[in-house]
Design an enzyme around this catalytic site. Structure first.
Site, PDB file in Angstrom:
ATOM      1  N   LYS A 173       0.852  -1.185   0.000  1.00  0.00           N
ATOM      2  CA  LYS A 173       0.000   0.000   0.000  1.00  0.00           C
ATOM      3  C   LYS A 173       0.887   1.234   0.000  1.00  0.00           C
ATOM      4  CE  LYS A 173      -2.612   3.037   2.815  1.00  0.00           C
ATOM      5  NZ  LYS A 173      -1.975   4.064   2.060  1.00  0.00           N
ATOM      6  N   GLU A 248       8.710   0.171  11.543  1.00  0.00           N
ATOM      7  CA  GLU A 248       9.794   1.159  11.436  1.00  0.00           C
ATOM      8  C   GLU A 248       9.140   2.525  11.595  1.00  0.00           C
ATOM      9  OE1 GLU A 248      12.828   0.444  11.330  1.00  0.00           O
ATOM     10  OE2 GLU A 248      12.815  -1.645  10.720  1.00  0.00           O
ATOM     11  N   CYS A 282      13.272   9.673   8.695  1.00  0.00           N
ATOM     12  CA  CYS A 282      13.059   9.088  10.026  1.00  0.00           C
ATOM     13  C   CYS A 282      14.324   9.145  10.866  1.00  0.00           C
ATOM     14  CB  CYS A 282      12.583   7.660   9.882  1.00  0.00           C
ATOM     15  SG  CYS A 282      13.658   6.702   8.830  1.00  0.00           S
ATOM     16  N   GLU A 380       8.624  14.663  17.127  1.00  0.00           N
ATOM     17  CA  GLU A 380       9.201  14.619  15.790  1.00  0.00           C
ATOM     18  C   GLU A 380       8.544  15.699  14.925  1.00  0.00           C
ATOM     19  OE1 GLU A 380       8.153  11.190  13.431  1.00  0.00           O
ATOM     20  OE2 GLU A 380      10.122  11.160  12.489  1.00  0.00           O
TER      21      GLU A 380
END
Ligand code: NAD
Length: 488
Positions: A173, A248, A282, A380
């Site tokens: 996806k 992750e 990331c 973040e």
């Protein structure tokens, strides 16, 4: 206007609906994407499930799977330019980075092509004289792979490569933000000669597509890259079928600079660590933890470099920082900077969206010396925003570095070898880069712990994670089985 299609069971089709894709460089619609809803997701999983046990795939030797992956790697190399252009167009990631990264994505497929026939089982020295016992490593089943918008070709390669090497089939996806490169990738994959249904590529939104996929009873494993909040949904969804997961997730990675470091090298690495990919990475080194002995000099040099960064259209080779992917990211960054200023943090440079067409946010540095509770130190950004704290001792540096719920990456800059080793031992993160930053390879595992997730991508272990072990017992005696009421 360009139109893209989804890829299910070896055929291209329109989705149940369509949605607009926006060019982040100007905020205008440039393409129509197929939107997968429950029916499309179910069709994709059924195709993957049928392919999993079909002799065309299940009957292939591991070496034959490796050859198909090698062919795919060659096709990616041949088409890297077009894939890079599409990723840049649809996500705003600069062409300088997408060109280099997609050329390297082919190396991931080459690595897993070579690994396919090295995923070995084992023979056990069993404690019974009339038995042979060995372990078979078998593919885990249908894999649901979900990726976020940044680096979709790369983040999907670290899932598709090991999963296909192990003999699984995959429903990928793509993110609803910038799916064009993945849908084009499906066209390239189609030319490699894999049987239909081995890989299916769809895109759509969280509730109608992602949730249906991750809760599907025929999905054996969910490989997810994205934010921690979405990961919680994914785990809840997959729990219904007890599917395994690899996650992750994000990071708030410490970038530690000691007073003896090579300053110019550390400044350049910090620029790469937080401003490259417009900070939408990331592993971004988003918390600078710098010795108070050099903090002022370091920040002066870093500010000079940050202000000299070339901000511009992502399709220009000279551009160093392009737009963020969505206007929501820009609004979120501005809000977090403001909230941090309200706690006493001081903006050294940047901090406000640029007044121009597109979703541009400049390289930003925030000094948190007087604001240890500033939200920018904990949350973040997924943007080019660096938070800074000073330290006096090594113990303090380590304590600040580990003061986070995340645990993905970290950087240490020092020339002192013994200190470097102490930091390597002490830092709680899945990756420690010493005197370098943001280096990756298909050979090295990648992943974190805590809110950064679990499981590793890259390396041999990633391929093993797409297998399950079957223990086989074979009795070698011709004598009748003795007492049937005693376990042997
Ligand atoms: P996101 O979590 O919003 O979306 C990721 C994917 O999950 C998308 O495909 C999305 O459609 C899908 N999704 C959304 N809701 C869902 C649901 N309820 N069920 C199933 N799927 C659902 O992530 P994002 O905002 O697109 O990307 C940014 C995040 O990704 C950041 O937190 C970043 O750190 C993380 N990231 C991690 C890595 C890594 O390797 N550790 C790499 C890149 C990005």
């Amino acid at each position: 206007m360009q139109y893209f299609q989804q890829y299910i069971g070896g055929s291209f089709s329109d989705g149940s609906a369509q949605f607009d894709s926006i060019d982040p460089a100007n905020g205008k619609v440039w393409a129509k994407m197929p939107e997968a809803r429950a029916d499309d997701v179910n069709a994709a999983v059924e195709a993957a499930d049928a392919a999993f046990s079909a002799p065309e795939w299940a009957g292939l030797t591991a070496s034959a799977r490796g050859k198909l992956l090698l062919k795919l790697a060659e096709l990616i190399s041949d088409n890297a330019g077009r894939l890079a252009e599409l990723e840049t167009r649809d996500t705003g990631k600069i062409i300088r980075e997408t060109s280099a990264q997609i050329a390297y994505v082919a190396e991931y497929y080459r690595y897993y092509a070579g690994l396919a026939d090295k995923i070995e089982g084992a023979h056990l020295p069993i404690d019974k004289p009339d038995m042979e016992v060995w372990l078979r490593r078998e593919p885990i089943g249908v894999v649901a792979a979900l990726v976020p918008w940044n680096s979709q070709l790369f983040l999907s390669a670290v899932k598709i490569g090991p999963a296909l090497a192990a003999g699984c089939t995959v429903v990928l996806k793509a993110s609803e933000e910038g799916p064009a490169p993945m849908l084009e990738f499906a066209r390239i994959f189609d030319q490699a000669g894999f049987p239909p249904g081995v890989l299916n590529v769809i895109t759509g939104f969280g509730p109608d597509c992602g949730a249906v996929l991750t809760s599907h009873p025929k999905v054996a494993h969910v490989a997810f890259t994205g934010g921690p909040e979405t990961a919680r949904h994914v785990v809840r969804n997959s729990a219904e079928n007890l599917a395994s997961t690899s996650l992750e997730l994000g990071g708030k990675s410490p970038f530690i600079v000691f007073e003896d470091a090579d300053i110019e090298s550390a400044v350049n690495a910090q620029v790469s660590g937080i401003f490259a990919a417009s900070g939408q990475s990331c592993v971004a080194g988003s918390r600078l933890i710098v010795s108070n002995q050099i903090k002022d000099a370091f920040l002066t040099r870093l500010k000079e470099k940050a202000e000299a960064v070339v901000i511009g259209p992502p399709d220009n080779m000279a551009t160093e920082v392009g737009p963020l992917c969505t206007p929501a990211q820009v609004a979120y960054a501005e809000k977090l900077v403001k909230a941090s200023e309200d706690t006493g943090a001081k903006v050294v440079t940047g901090g406000r969206a640029l007044d121009r067409e597109g979703f541009y946010f400049p390289p930003t540095i925030i000094d948190c010396a007087n604001a240890p509770d500033a939200p920018c130190l904990a949350q973040e950004f997924f943007g080019p925003v660096l938070s800074v704290l000073g330290f006096d001792t090594e113990v303090e540096a380590l304590q600040i570095a580990n003061d986070t719920a995340f645990g993905l990456a970290s950087g240490v800059f020092t020339k002192d070898l013994t200190r470097a080793h102490r930091m390597i031992r002490g830092i709680r993160a899945g990756i420690v880069w010493v005197n370098t930053y943001r280096a990756v390879s298909p050979i090295a595992p990648f992943g974190g712990h805590g809110l950064s997730g679990h499981g590793r991508e890259g390396g041999l272990q990633a391929a093993l994670d797409y297998t399950k072990v079957k223990a086989v017992w074979l009795r070698t005696s011709d004598e009748p089985i003795p007492d049937p009421f005693v376990m042997r």
